[in-house]
Scaffold this motif. Sequence first.
Motif, PDB file in Angstrom:
ATOM      1  N   GLY A 143       0.812  -1.215   0.000  1.00 27.70           N
ATOM      2  CA  GLY A 143       0.000   0.000   0.000  1.00 27.70           C
ATOM      3  C   GLY A 143       0.839   1.256   0.000  1.00 27.70           C
ATOM      4  N   THR A 144       2.156   1.105   0.162  1.00 26.74           N
ATOM      5  CA  THR A 144       3.077   2.246   0.098  1.00 26.74           C
ATOM      6  C   THR A 144       4.163   1.918  -0.923  1.00 26.74           C
ATOM      7  OG1 THR A 144       4.527   1.418   1.862  1.00 26.74           O
ATOM      8  CG2 THR A 144       2.649   2.773   2.523  1.00 26.74           C
ATOM      9  N   ASP A 145       4.945   2.946  -1.260  1.00 20.07           N
ATOM     10  CA  ASP A 145       6.001   2.725  -2.252  1.00 20.07           C
ATOM     11  C   ASP A 145       7.180   3.646  -1.973  1.00 20.07           C
ATOM     12  OD1 ASP A 145       5.154   5.251  -3.112  1.00 20.07           O
ATOM     13  OD2 ASP A 145       4.028   4.461  -4.823  1.00 20.07           O
ATOM     14  N   PHE A 146       8.063   3.770  -2.954  1.00 16.04           N
ATOM     15  CA  PHE A 146       9.272   4.564  -2.786  1.00 16.04           C
ATOM     16  C   PHE A 146       8.961   6.002  -2.387  1.00 16.04           C
ATOM     17  CE2 PHE A 146      12.600   7.391  -4.376  1.00 16.04           C
ATOM     18  CZ  PHE A 146      13.748   6.812  -3.835  1.00 16.04           C
ATOM     19  N   SER A 147       7.900   6.567  -2.938  1.00 17.81           N
ATOM     20  CA  SER A 147       7.564   7.959  -2.631  1.00 17.81           C
ATOM     21  C   SER A 147       7.248   8.138  -1.150  1.00 17.81           C
ATOM     22  CB  SER A 147       6.388   8.433  -3.487  1.00 17.81           C
ATOM     23  OG  SER A 147       5.212   7.706  -3.175  1.00 17.81           O
ATOM     24  N   ASP A 148       6.687   7.114  -0.522  1.00 15.39           N
ATOM     25  CA  ASP A 148       6.406   7.193   0.912  1.00 15.39           C
ATOM     26  C   ASP A 148       7.704   7.176   1.710  1.00 15.39           C
ATOM     27  OD1 ASP A 148       3.314   6.926   1.175  1.00 15.39           O
ATOM     28  OD2 ASP A 148       3.886   5.411  -0.282  1.00 15.39           O
ATOM     29  N   ALA A 149       8.639   6.321   1.328  1.00 19.84           N
ATOM     30  CA  ALA A 149       9.946   6.313   1.997  1.00 19.84           C
ATOM     31  C   ALA A 149      10.653   7.645   1.790  1.00 19.84           C
ATOM     32  CB  ALA A 149      10.790   5.160   1.466  1.00 19.84           C
ATOM     33  N   ALA A 150      10.534   8.211   0.587  1.00 26.57           N
ATOM     34  CA  ALA A 150      11.174   9.497   0.296  1.00 26.57           C
ATOM     35  C   ALA A 150      10.581  10.625   1.131  1.00 26.57           C
ATOM     36  CB  ALA A 150      11.031   9.816  -1.193  1.00 26.57           C
ATOM     37  N   ALA A 151       9.299  10.534   1.460  1.00 31.00           N
ATOM     38  CA  ALA A 151       8.660  11.559   2.293  1.00 31.00           C
ATOM     39  C   ALA A 151       9.085  11.440   3.748  1.00 31.00           C
ATOM     40  CB  ALA A 151       7.144  11.446   2.171  1.00 31.00           C
ATOM     41  N   VAL A 152       9.407  10.228   4.168  1.00 35.82           N
ATOM     42  CA  VAL A 152       9.808   9.987   5.557  1.00 35.82           C
ATOM     43  C   VAL A 152      11.264  10.377   5.791  1.00 35.82           C
ATOM     44  CG1 VAL A 152      10.321   8.088   7.163  1.00 35.82           C
ATOM     45  CG2 VAL A 152       8.089   8.212   6.018  1.00 35.82           C
ATOM     46  N   ALA A 153      12.106  10.171   4.799  1.00 34.50           N
ATOM     47  CA  ALA A 153      13.550  10.330   4.974  1.00 34.50           C
ATOM     48  C   ALA A 153      13.976  11.706   5.501  1.00 34.50           C
ATOM     49  CB  ALA A 153      14.262  10.021   3.653  1.00 34.50           C
ATOM     50  N   PRO A 154      13.431  12.832   5.018  1.00 36.67           N
ATOM     51  CA  PRO A 154      13.881  14.127   5.547  1.00 36.67           C
ATOM     52  C   PRO A 154      13.596  14.305   7.039  1.00 36.67           C
ATOM     53  CG  PRO A 154      12.788  14.422   3.442  1.00 36.67           C
ATOM     54  CD  PRO A 154      12.536  13.004   3.850  1.00 36.67           C
ATOM     55  N   VAL A 155      12.505  13.728   7.528  1.00 38.43           N
ATOM     56  CA  VAL A 155      12.216  13.822   8.963  1.00 38.43           C
ATOM     57  C   VAL A 155      13.195  12.949   9.739  1.00 38.43           C
ATOM     58  CG1 VAL A 155      10.447  13.598  10.748  1.00 38.43           C
ATOM     59  CG2 VAL A 155       9.802  14.263   8.413  1.00 38.43           C
ATOM     60  N   LEU A 156      13.532  11.785   9.182  1.00 39.02           N
ATOM     61  CA  LEU A 156      14.558  10.951   9.804  1.00 39.02           C
ATOM     62  C   LEU A 156      15.886  11.688   9.850  1.00 39.02           C
ATOM     63  CD1 LEU A 156      15.608   8.308  10.968  1.00 39.02           C
ATOM     64  CD2 LEU A 156      15.889   7.470   8.611  1.00 39.02           C
ATOM     65  N   ARG A 157      16.171  12.435   8.814  1.00 35.87           N
ATOM     66  CA  ARG A 157      17.413  13.229   8.793  1.00 35.87           C
ATOM     67  C   ARG A 157      17.434  14.209   9.964  1.00 35.87           C
ATOM     68  NH1 ARG A 157      19.120  17.510   3.984  1.00 35.87           N
ATOM     69  NH2 ARG A 157      21.395  17.285   4.187  1.00 35.87           N
ATOM     70  N   GLU A 158      16.303  14.862  10.230  1.00 34.05           N
ATOM     71  CA  GLU A 158      16.224  15.783  11.365  1.00 34.05           C
ATOM     72  C   GLU A 158      16.482  15.056  12.680  1.00 34.05           C
ATOM     73  OE1 GLU A 158      12.357  17.483  11.194  1.00 34.05           O
ATOM     74  OE2 GLU A 158      12.684  18.523   9.285  1.00 34.05           O
ATOM     75  N   VAL A 159      15.880  13.884  12.833  1.00 37.84           N
ATOM     76  CA  VAL A 159      16.056  13.098  14.057  1.00 37.84           C
ATOM     77  C   VAL A 159      17.523  12.744  14.248  1.00 37.84           C
ATOM     78  CG1 VAL A 159      15.569  10.858  15.117  1.00 37.84           C
ATOM     79  CG2 VAL A 159      13.714  12.174  14.071  1.00 37.84           C
ATOM     80  N   LEU A 160      18.164  12.251  13.205  1.00 35.65           N
ATOM     81  CA  LEU A 160      19.549  11.812  13.314  1.00 35.65           C
ATOM     82  C   LEU A 160      20.492  12.984  13.563  1.00 35.65           C
ATOM     83  CD1 LEU A 160      19.441   9.149  10.479  1.00 35.65           C
ATOM     84  CD2 LEU A 160      19.676   8.701  12.930  1.00 35.65           C
ATOM     85  N   ARG A 161      20.219  14.112  12.938  1.00 41.14           N
ATOM     86  CA  ARG A 161      21.066  15.280  13.191  1.00 41.14           C
ATOM     87  C   ARG A 161      20.917  15.778  14.623  1.00 41.14           C
ATOM     88  NH1 ARG A 161      20.971  19.028   7.642  1.00 41.14           N
ATOM     89  NH2 ARG A 161      22.768  17.966   6.667  1.00 41.14           N
ATOM     90  N   GLU A 162      19.717  15.683  15.176  1.00 39.30           N
ATOM     91  CA  GLU A 162      19.529  16.039  16.585  1.00 39.30           C
ATOM     92  C   GLU A 162      20.346  15.126  17.495  1.00 39.30           C
ATOM     93  OE1 GLU A 162      15.367  16.143  17.569  1.00 39.30           O
ATOM     94  OE2 GLU A 162      14.902  17.459  15.872  1.00 39.30           O
TER      95      GLU A 162
END
Length: 337
Positions: A143-162
């Motif tokens: 029900g999800t695809d690459f575009s969903d992972a791509a939408a999540v990745a920038p927020v993960l980037r914020e988490v990891l940088r914190e």
Amino acid sequence: MASERITLTLPGGRELSLSSPNRVVYPQLGVTKRELAEYVVTVAEPFLRANGHRPISLERFPDAVDGESFFSKNPPKGTPDYVDQVMCTYNSGRRHPQVVLNEPAAIAWAVQMNTVVFHPWASLADNTDNPVELRIDLDPQPGTDFSDAAAVAPVLREVLREAGLEPWLKTSGNRGLHVFCPIEPTHEFLDVRHAVIAAGRELERRMPDRVTTAWWKEERGERVFIDFNQANRDRTMAGAYSPRALPAGTVATPITWEELEAGVDPTAFTVRTVPQRLDEIGDPWEHLQASPGRVDTLLDWWQRDLDAGLGEMPFPPEFPKMPGEPPRVQPSRAKKD
């Protein structure tokens, strides 16, 4: 009747006898074994920068990618002396040597052995117990695809940088995204797995409708799964510039955050297009290991969650029972019991 053979002259002057060079490995594309060998030699420099000097598992296909395969870890009989090896300890306590690829000829030899997919460890050969990368697999569920992972990745980037880490991206070569953070090798695999779980839980709090850390598929829904168990010892994902065993000949390819934002197409990266991409833009991961971070903050978050009542997460079924691990039974079956 002996199979057809050709001799490839490789960087450094080595020669490799390649059997069945015209055997088609990717039927949909017509890519032959020879073309695959030439591909890995062409991308050898960035490939070795990302995957060399570490244990690596070889996913081998005696026929085409739509046929049977098996994983090879031990150096097989007759392995040439330019293919290195290192003794590894596994979760069961067993120890045996594993292949290490340190030069272009070694990668080409792996293709001669019918390797298509290369699965490197997160640790180096000089210290196999302590990872030099924190790896997070963003795995789109049905029900999800690459575009969903791509939408999540920038927020993960914020988490990891914190948490004091700098994330780098690559496509999985399939539907997902892999996020890698270079880290100092100060902690063993179990600690790094806990760090991944802590990052995943924090991401899940920020995007509960789009992200899940639920191990059991029946609980994931149409969300992107943070596959924390890929951070375990001897659990690997396709390495950077490794081909995937998929009909389109896609490659797990490092990309920039700017490319992700612009709407990158992961199916565009194949064994026939990646060499030109490297010529045009270079290797986005060239400096990945220049400034490794530490997992201390993520481990503080792990302890914070433990104190709040969030415990250990399930391990894969082939692992021994681990301290604090919940029962290995899917929730619906546990309710029935």
